[in-house]
Design a protein around this motif. Structure first.
Motif, PDB file in Angstrom:
ATOM      1  N   LEU A   1     -38.019  -3.033  20.711  1.00  0.00           N
ATOM      2  CA  LEU A   1     -38.069  -2.171  19.528  1.00  0.00           C
ATOM      3  C   LEU A   1     -36.758  -1.431  19.296  1.00  0.00           C
ATOM      4  CD1 LEU A   1     -41.731  -0.912  19.871  1.00  0.00           C
ATOM      5  CD2 LEU A   1     -40.836  -2.566  18.242  1.00  0.00           C
ATOM      6  N   ARG A   2     -36.064  -1.058  20.366  1.00  0.00           N
ATOM      7  CA  ARG A   2     -34.754  -0.419  20.178  1.00  0.00           C
ATOM      8  C   ARG A   2     -33.751  -1.411  19.590  1.00  0.00           C
ATOM      9  NH1 ARG A   2     -33.928   3.782  25.205  1.00  0.00           N
ATOM     10  NH2 ARG A   2     -35.192   5.418  24.280  1.00  0.00           N
ATOM     11  N   THR A   3     -33.837  -2.663  19.988  1.00  0.00           N
ATOM     12  CA  THR A   3     -32.978  -3.692  19.398  1.00  0.00           C
ATOM     13  C   THR A   3     -33.273  -3.816  17.912  1.00  0.00           C
ATOM     14  OG1 THR A   3     -32.827  -4.892  21.474  1.00  0.00           O
ATOM     15  CG2 THR A   3     -32.362  -6.148  19.464  1.00  0.00           C
ATOM     16  N   THR A   4     -34.534  -3.807  17.562  1.00  0.00           N
ATOM     17  CA  THR A   4     -34.937  -3.874  16.153  1.00  0.00           C
ATOM     18  C   THR A   4     -34.395  -2.673  15.382  1.00  0.00           C
ATOM     19  OG1 THR A   4     -36.940  -5.078  16.731  1.00  0.00           O
ATOM     20  CG2 THR A   4     -36.917  -3.987  14.593  1.00  0.00           C
ATOM     21  N   LEU A   5     -34.475  -1.494  15.976  1.00  0.00           N
ATOM     22  CA  LEU A   5     -33.959  -0.294  15.327  1.00  0.00           C
ATOM     23  C   LEU A   5     -32.458  -0.390  15.086  1.00  0.00           C
ATOM     24  CD1 LEU A   5     -35.731   2.755  16.987  1.00  0.00           C
ATOM     25  CD2 LEU A   5     -35.663   2.204  14.565  1.00  0.00           C
ATOM     26  N   LYS A   6     -31.731  -0.847  16.092  1.00  0.00           N
ATOM     27  CA  LYS A   6     -30.268  -0.990  15.955  1.00  0.00           C
ATOM     28  C   LYS A   6     -29.916  -1.970  14.849  1.00  0.00           C
ATOM     29  CE  LYS A   6     -29.040   0.181  20.673  1.00  0.00           C
ATOM     30  NZ  LYS A   6     -28.542  -0.307  21.950  1.00  0.00           N
ATOM     31  N   GLU A   7     -30.638  -3.088  14.776  1.00  0.00           N
ATOM     32  CA  GLU A   7     -30.394  -4.073  13.741  1.00  0.00           C
ATOM     33  C   GLU A   7     -30.696  -3.490  12.353  1.00  0.00           C
ATOM     34  OE1 GLU A   7     -32.840  -7.350  14.913  1.00  0.00           O
ATOM     35  OE2 GLU A   7     -31.453  -7.960  16.502  1.00  0.00           O
ATOM     36  N   ARG A   8     -31.740  -2.708  12.277  1.00  0.00           N
ATOM     37  CA  ARG A   8     -32.155  -2.123  11.006  1.00  0.00           C
ATOM     38  C   ARG A   8     -31.150  -1.094  10.492  1.00  0.00           C
ATOM     39  NH1 ARG A   8     -37.708   0.958  10.988  1.00  0.00           N
ATOM     40  NH2 ARG A   8     -36.461   2.796  10.656  1.00  0.00           N
ATOM     41  N   THR A   9     -30.508  -0.374  11.417  1.00  0.00           N
ATOM     42  CA  THR A   9     -29.578   0.676  11.005  1.00  0.00           C
ATOM     43  C   THR A   9     -28.138   0.180  10.883  1.00  0.00           C
ATOM     44  OG1 THR A   9     -29.323   1.413  13.290  1.00  0.00           O
ATOM     45  CG2 THR A   9     -30.982   2.537  11.945  1.00  0.00           C
ATOM     46  N   SER A  10     -27.899  -1.059  11.249  1.00  0.00           N
ATOM     47  CA  SER A  10     -26.533  -1.605  11.157  1.00  0.00           C
ATOM     48  C   SER A  10     -26.222  -2.108   9.771  1.00  0.00           C
ATOM     49  CB  SER A  10     -26.358  -2.757  12.133  1.00  0.00           C
ATOM     50  OG  SER A  10     -26.518  -2.298  13.439  1.00  0.00           O
TER      51      SER A  10
END
Length: 75
Positions: A66-75
């Motif tokens: 989920l943290r990977t997903t968050l990073k991708e979403r905010t990039s």
């Protein structure tokens, strides 16, 4: 309430069943915005305190994904 992942809701992101509220949104409110679980129920009135804890438990069980997903979403 349980966590579901369905492509037709939130692009397959884990959500609390029947609400469309994503687990990551609850986690962000808790971790990054500093809201406690009681305050999160005020942000999302459709959720009970138990629902918030269910979402947070799911988040911490799947934290790397989920943290990977968050990073991708905010990039």
């Amino acid at each position: 309430m349980k966590i579901v992942q369905e492509e037709e809701h939130s692009n397959g992101a884990p959500t609390l069943e029947g609400t469309g509220i994503r687990v990551v949104d609850i986690a962000v409110a808790y971790e990054h915005s500093g809201y406690d679980p009681d305050e999160i129920t005020q942000l999302y009135p459709d959720l009970s305190l138990s629902d918030v804890h269910t979402a947070l438990a799911y988040y911490y069980e799947h934290i790397d994904e989920l943290r990977t997903t968050l990073k991708e979403r905010t990039s």
